[in-house]
Design an enzyme around this catalytic site. Structure first.
Site, PDB file in Angstrom:
ATOM      1  N   CYS A  82       0.852  -1.052   0.107  1.00 54.55           N
ATOM      2  CA  CYS A  82      -0.046  -0.082   0.115  1.00 54.55           C
ATOM      3  C   CYS A  82       0.912   1.215  -0.124  1.00 54.55           C
ATOM      4  O   CYS A  82       0.726   2.282  -0.668  1.00 54.55           O
ATOM      5  CB  CYS A  82      -1.066  -0.112   1.167  1.00 54.55           C
ATOM      6  SG  CYS A  82      -2.681  -0.204   0.820  1.00 54.55           S
TER       7      CYS A  82
ATOM      8  N   CYS B 166      13.859 -18.775  17.660  1.00 53.02           N
ATOM      9  CA  CYS B 166      13.533 -20.196  17.674  1.00 53.02           C
ATOM     10  C   CYS B 166      14.591 -21.102  16.928  1.00 53.02           C
ATOM     11  O   CYS B 166      15.340 -21.909  17.378  1.00 53.02           O
ATOM     12  CB  CYS B 166      12.331 -20.777  17.312  1.00 53.02           C
ATOM     13  SG  CYS B 166      10.979 -20.537  18.653  1.00 53.02           S
TER      14      CYS B 166
END
Lengths: 156, 266
Positions: free
Chosen positions: B119, B227
């Site tokens: 956008c 992680c």
């Protein structure tokens, strides 16, 4: 055309050479060992007997064994935060032979293909290892033997 | 202020275990759907309270920042988000619960971050924002906040299907020197303590999430990187196709759980 082909051939030879070198380096990192009946590694990885005192240090060290991250050990209740991902290790030396323990530290996937437990003495078959750890086992052969000597003290 | 947060984080870390026991109830209300549990149910009462109270939730500062940016003209086209989308409470209401989506016009999966940047660059002629920048975290948090409480329901069929399959495969792929897959912790061991922390199901319905450890909100992709690095694996880039696919799979795992943005976790 022929010149190009030759260059490619030279390239292949050079690449093969580099690969051989890489494999040699990996081999140099881990000693060969024999798994007996998929259950145990009976022969020690090193000539020097394991040192239980150093084994305890490696066992506790969060950048080495970090074993308490997943296992409860009652005799180490002075240490904070024992995990519960793996089974408690109290009396483990009563349940497993030294060779069975060695295999479980070296490469527990031989015993249980689905286990979350890392292989502490393996360098191959990994996916996208961080550069600093590439081609290196989590523990040295002597550290494995030291941890095993410490595990031997866990009897009830 | 920083000192206080650090002290609080320490207290939270010390009480995680007690919290898990104290809250070992069967009924988690809206935070549990079948066997799927929000990370909220693994958090301590203190952390839960911090999330619940809009004035105590530190991530609401980012939501407010996003709201201001929503109404601010930026870029050569002289537009703000508001110029086209009007009242976010109405026009953005389903975004948080349905993204990432397959965007036909660009032929790929797109999450809220990517959609905001598209956008900005295409319609507003403004500069793209970086992942996890204050502006991006603010806008994503504001947009997703409009879906607060909506049940997660991402679309995984049709053109999204290959992305879903890729994310699913990622989830069970062992990686790093520790040789662990996402599933080893977040499926096999959810609810178990690893060191001082209770492993959760790794749900994504609260992102961007304020982590006490970070002392700021962070994207789900930032959490993926953390992680991956923890298992000593080379992480992918935030916004990479790999993490987009994983985001879709993780959001599907949490289907039915309420959007909690911005959640608070330790």
């Amino acid at each position: 055309m022929q010149t190009k082909m030759s260059r490619r051939a030279y390239g292949s030879i050079a690449l093969a050479g580099a690969l051989t070198l890489a494999i040699n380096v990996v081999w140099a990192e881990t000693m060969k060992y024999e798994v007996v009946d998929g259950e145990a590694i009976n022969a020690a990885l090193t000539d020097q007997a394991g040192d239980a005192a150093n084994g305890k240090k490696v066992f506790l060290n969060r950048k080495k064994g970090n074993c308490l991250a997943c296992h409860v050990v009652s005799s180490l209740s002075d240490q904070p935060f024992h995990g519960e991902v793996g089974p408690p290790l109290d009396g483990v030396a009563d349940r497993l032979s030294p060779g069975e323990m060695r295999l479980r530290v070296v490469n527990p996937k031989v015993v249980n293909a689905d286990t979350i437990m890392p292989a502490f003495y393996r360098t191959d078959g990994f996916e996208r290892v961080l550069k600093d750890f590439e081609g290196k086992p989590m523990l040295s052969a002597q550290e494995v033997e030291d941890v095993l000597a410490y595990l031997q003290t866990m009897k009830e | 202020m920083k000192g206080e947060i650090t002290a609080l984080a320490t207290i939270v870390a010390l009480t995680t275990g007690a919290g898990a026991i104290a809250f070992a109830a069967d009924d988690w209300g809206k935070f549990q759907v079948e066997d799927r549990r929000s990370g909220y149910t693994y958090a301590t009462a203190e952390t839960q309270a911090m999330q619940d109270d809009e004035f105590a939730n530190p991530a609401m500062l980012w939501v407010e920042h996003g709201e201001e940016a929503w109404n601010k003209v930026d870029g050569e086209a002289g537009k703000s988000c508001n110029s086209c989308h009007g009242n976010a409470a109405e026009t953005m209401k389903t975004v948080g619960s349905t993204y990432p989506v397959f965007a036909k016009d660009i032929g790929k999966l797109e999450n809220v971050e990517d959609r905001i940047n598209r956008c900005r660059t295409d319609n507003m002629k403004a500069k793209a924002w970086k992942y996890d920048s204050q502006n991006m975290l603010g806008m994503v948090s504001y947009v997703k906040r409009q879906s607060l409480g909506q049940p997660m329901s991402v679309k995984i069929d049709g053109e999204a299907a290959p992305w879903f399959e890729k994310g699913k495969a990622f989830y069970t792929q062992r990686r790093g020197q520790l040789d662990m897959a996402c599933s080893h912790c977040h499926v096999d061991n959810a609810g178990n303590m690893i060191r001082a922390n209770t492993l959760s199901q790794g749900q994504g319905n609260g992102f961007p999430t304020y982590r006490l450890k970070w002392q700021k909100p962070g994207s789900l992709h930032r959490r993926f990187r953390g992680c991956n690095k923890q298992v000593r694996a080379r992480p992918f880039k935030t916004g990479s196709d790999e993490y987009l696919a994983l985001e879709l799979y993780v959001m599907w795992r949490g289907r039915g759980l309420p959007v909690e943005t911005p959640a608070v976790r330790n």
